[in-house]
Design an enzyme around this catalytic site. Structure first.
Site, mmCIF file in Angstrom:
data_model
loop_
_atom_site.group_PDB
_atom_site.id
_atom_site.type_symbol
_atom_site.label_atom_id
_atom_site.label_comp_id
_atom_site.label_asym_id
_atom_site.label_seq_id
_atom_site.Cartn_x
_atom_site.Cartn_y
_atom_site.Cartn_z
ATOM 1 N N TYR A 1 0.020 -0.052 10.582
ATOM 2 C CA TYR A 1 -0.356 -0.505 9.243
ATOM 3 C C TYR A 1 0.751 -0.183 8.247
ATOM 4 O O TYR A 1 1.160 -1.043 7.448
ATOM 5 C CB TYR A 1 -1.665 0.160 8.814
ATOM 6 C CG TYR A 1 -2.149 -0.269 7.441
ATOM 7 C CD1 TYR A 1 -2.531 -1.579 7.195
ATOM 8 C CD2 TYR A 1 -2.228 0.650 6.396
ATOM 9 C CE1 TYR A 1 -2.983 -1.980 5.941
ATOM 10 C CE2 TYR A 1 -2.677 0.259 5.137
ATOM 11 C CZ TYR A 1 -3.052 -1.051 4.916
ATOM 12 O OH TYR A 1 -3.489 -1.445 3.671
ATOM 13 N N SER B 1 0.846 -1.195 0.000
ATOM 14 C CA SER B 1 0.000 0.000 0.000
ATOM 15 C C SER B 1 0.874 1.235 0.000
ATOM 16 O O SER B 1 2.023 1.203 0.461
ATOM 17 C CB SER B 1 -0.886 0.007 1.249
ATOM 18 O OG SER B 1 -1.521 1.264 1.428
#
Length: 315
Positions: free
Chosen positions: A187, A161
């Site tokens: 994350y 990501s």
């Protein structure tokens, strides 16, 4: 990153997974898609099945997996869509999945993940996002290495990501035992680990003909964002610059994964990072949230992460 010219393709951010794989035959190939029961996972699996591959959906929820498998079979006519249980946060589940696999494996799509979850720890005390997004997939790939090597020219697809730009892997405190927990830093760290895995995995397993590449799928509304409010999503897009990336459909979000898994342009290519169906450029500090951070492709960090990850799983 692997030496060589930056890879570009005829596809872009609007392309769908079906368009990317059009004209490519995967007949006789076997693929696993983690998180294949929903979101971009099911569309990744649908495109691979549509091209003729035998596809296994590795899922935590059997019912959702079975429903997805029936849907994929109905839309593609491919009867070789299977479902197997896998909990990436549980090393025993990962080991059992790997042990049950037989025969070659041509494509492993490490797609499943959790995003910005509240502070949660696994039974071993690991931070959940790092444990699921990185350690689970790392253990899975290690467990399936023989199957991948047997296939010849196997590809591992590591779904990362642009959030990796938020944090390197903080080796001194990976599991937030001494620093305050931040769901987005956790994350981001796990997504950086996904890229570093590709760098070191391609180096270590080159003799097995295995390549590993990472990618940013794009901004897609899926169950991945279940821990995030609309306000938080809007704020994150605003921070990305220019209002953030445009939303993609799940079919568009799966396109880069499918490209990395199947494109002839990537034959023998590993350790790279892709977005919008082409190889990404280095991130420009202060610019839009695109490209890769230098720390995400640092070979020393990649080698260190591999060893640290192996020690955690084997300890």
């Amino acid at each position: 990153m692997t030496d060589g010219a930056r890879i570009t393709t005829p596809f872009d951010q609007q392309s769908t997974a079906a368009e990317v794989v059009d004209g490519i035959s995967l007949s006789g190939k076997r693929a696993i898609v983690t998180g294949g029961g929903s979101g971009i996972g099911v569309e990744t699996a649908r495109a691979l099945a549509g091209a003729g591959a035998e596809v296994t959906l590795a899922v935590r929820a059997a019912q959702a997996g079975e429903e997805a498998a029936r849907d994929i079979t109905a839309s593609t006519g491919n009867q070789q869509v299977r479902v197997a249980l896998l909990d990436l946060a549980d090393p025993a589940s990962v080991a059992a999945f790997s042990a049950a696999w037989y025969g070659p494996l041509h494509i492993l799509v490490n797609n499943a993940g959790v995003m910005a979850a509240p502070e949660t720890r696994t039974a071993r005390g690991w931070e959940l996002q790092f444990a699921t997004n990185h350690l689970g997939h790392f253990g899975l790939a290690r467990g399936l290495r023989t199957a991948l090597a047997t296939a010849g020219g196997a590809r591992i697809v590591s779904v990362s990501s642009s959030a990796h730009l938020q944090s390197p892997v903080v080796f001194e405190d990976i599991h937030f035992e001494r620093r305050a927990y931040d769901p987005w830093l956790a994350y981001g760290q796990s997504k950086t680990a996904n890229v570093l895995f590709g760098v070191e995995g391609s180096k270590r397993w080159a003799s097995d003909g295995i390549t590993v590449n990472a990618l940013m799928p794009g901004a897609i509304r899926t169950n991945l964002q279940r821990h995030i409010t609309q306000e938080e999503l809007d704020a994150a897009r605003a921070r990305a610059g220019g209002g953030g990336p445009q939303w993609k459909t799940p079919e568009q979000g799966a396109a880069t994964s499918v490209l990395v898994a199947t494109s002839p342009l990537l034959e023998g290519v590993g350790g790279r990072y892709f977005e919008d169906c082409e190889e990404a450029a280095p991130h420009v500090e202060g610019g839009p949230r695109r490209g890769y951070a230098p720390y995400a492709v640092d070979p020393e960090a990649a080698a260190r992460l591999w060893q640290v990850s192996a020690d955690m799983l084997d300890g």
